[in-house]
Design a protein around this motif. Sequence first.
Motif, mmCIF file in Angstrom:
data_model
loop_
_atom_site.group_PDB
_atom_site.id
_atom_site.type_symbol
_atom_site.label_atom_id
_atom_site.label_comp_id
_atom_site.label_asym_id
_atom_site.label_seq_id
_atom_site.Cartn_x
_atom_site.Cartn_y
_atom_site.Cartn_z
ATOM 1 N N UNK A 1 0.847 -1.197 0.000
ATOM 2 C CA UNK A 1 0.000 0.000 0.000
ATOM 3 C C UNK A 1 0.878 1.241 0.000
ATOM 4 N N UNK A 2 0.249 2.406 0.152
ATOM 5 C CA UNK A 2 0.942 3.691 0.078
ATOM 6 C C UNK A 2 1.988 3.882 1.175
ATOM 7 N N UNK A 3 1.864 3.183 2.288
ATOM 8 C CA UNK A 3 2.820 3.346 3.392
ATOM 9 C C UNK A 3 4.231 2.928 2.982
ATOM 10 N N UNK A 4 4.332 1.892 2.138
ATOM 11 C CA UNK A 4 5.644 1.458 1.657
ATOM 12 C C UNK A 4 6.329 2.546 0.840
ATOM 13 N N UNK A 5 5.553 3.248 0.032
ATOM 14 C CA UNK A 5 6.109 4.318 -0.789
ATOM 15 C C UNK A 5 6.467 5.540 0.053
ATOM 16 N N UNK A 6 5.689 5.800 1.076
ATOM 17 C CA UNK A 6 5.969 6.934 1.968
ATOM 18 C C UNK A 6 7.337 6.770 2.634
ATOM 19 N N UNK A 7 7.722 5.542 2.915
ATOM 20 C CA UNK A 7 9.032 5.290 3.536
ATOM 21 C C UNK A 7 10.191 5.694 2.635
ATOM 22 N N UNK A 8 9.961 5.717 1.332
ATOM 23 C CA UNK A 8 10.998 6.134 0.372
ATOM 24 C C UNK A 8 11.090 7.654 0.229
ATOM 25 N N UNK A 9 10.204 8.387 0.892
ATOM 26 C CA UNK A 9 10.214 9.841 0.782
ATOM 27 C C UNK A 9 9.419 10.359 -0.395
ATOM 28 N N UNK A 10 8.444 9.597 -0.847
ATOM 29 C CA UNK A 10 7.678 9.985 -2.035
ATOM 30 C C UNK A 10 6.996 11.340 -1.885
ATOM 31 N N UNK A 11 6.500 11.647 -0.701
ATOM 32 C CA UNK A 11 5.831 12.942 -0.515
ATOM 33 C C UNK A 11 6.785 14.099 -0.765
ATOM 34 N N UNK A 12 8.030 13.940 -0.347
ATOM 35 C CA UNK A 12 9.032 14.993 -0.574
ATOM 36 C C UNK A 12 9.325 15.143 -2.059
ATOM 37 N N UNK A 13 9.430 14.021 -2.780
ATOM 38 C CA UNK A 13 9.688 14.082 -4.222
ATOM 39 C C UNK A 13 8.527 14.751 -4.945
ATOM 40 N N UNK A 14 7.301 14.483 -4.478
ATOM 41 C CA UNK A 14 6.117 15.054 -5.110
ATOM 42 C C UNK A 14 5.925 16.529 -4.758
ATOM 43 N N UNK A 15 6.601 16.994 -3.734
ATOM 44 C CA UNK A 15 6.466 18.396 -3.321
ATOM 45 C C UNK A 15 7.430 19.319 -4.059
ATOM 46 N N UNK A 16 8.456 18.782 -4.676
ATOM 47 C CA UNK A 16 9.512 19.586 -5.289
ATOM 48 C C UNK A 16 9.173 19.930 -6.738
ATOM 49 N N UNK A 17 9.017 21.212 -7.068
ATOM 50 C CA UNK A 17 8.630 21.601 -8.437
ATOM 51 C C UNK A 17 9.696 21.286 -9.492
ATOM 52 N N UNK A 18 10.891 20.895 -9.087
ATOM 53 C CA UNK A 18 11.927 20.522 -10.053
ATOM 54 C C UNK A 18 11.736 19.096 -10.560
ATOM 55 N N UNK A 19 10.719 18.394 -10.038
ATOM 56 C CA UNK A 19 10.533 16.984 -10.359
ATOM 57 C C UNK A 19 9.298 16.726 -11.205
#
Length: 181
Positions: free
Chosen positions: A126-144
Amino acid sequence: QKKSKCFVNLAYANFTKHIEEEEKCDYYKLMEFISKSEQETRKLAQILGKEIVKNPLHKKRATVIGLEGELGAGKTTFVKGFAKGLGVKEKVTSPTFILMKVYNFKGKIEGGPKFLFHFDCYRLKDHKDLALLGAKEFMADPRNIVLIEWSDRIEEILPTRYIKIHLDHIDKKTRKITVKK
């Protein structure tokens, strides 16, 4: 949901011309394409990649694109074409066993995206596994730009506004590709 004027039956010889002529098309509402080969799928993704860099969905955070479809529908093929459209020079492969790959590309727009994050969530619970990789931070950065295969498995972590691309098998070579926001 009402279709926009962007319905395109892809014929390799003329679909690029059609998309380039459709200047008033909102690339993020709803578009449907019929791709008759892997080559057409990559070319379509390449065009969409270029368009998304020019017209990102967000200015203050990453543009997130969710890819959905059955096994073998062409999600990784789509990512390969999309990365080419961005100017990624590296060989693009599916991160099925490592979950994430990052590609650097030289964005042509000052202050625009510079990194492509490619996630494959097939093996996640589920989404918790992806959250551990820092996905929210990657999705917050406009350079990505963030491409997520099997995004339907982690919808809880996705932003409220993202681009969803669904690939359906029509037959062995033909795919219906639906792009919507």
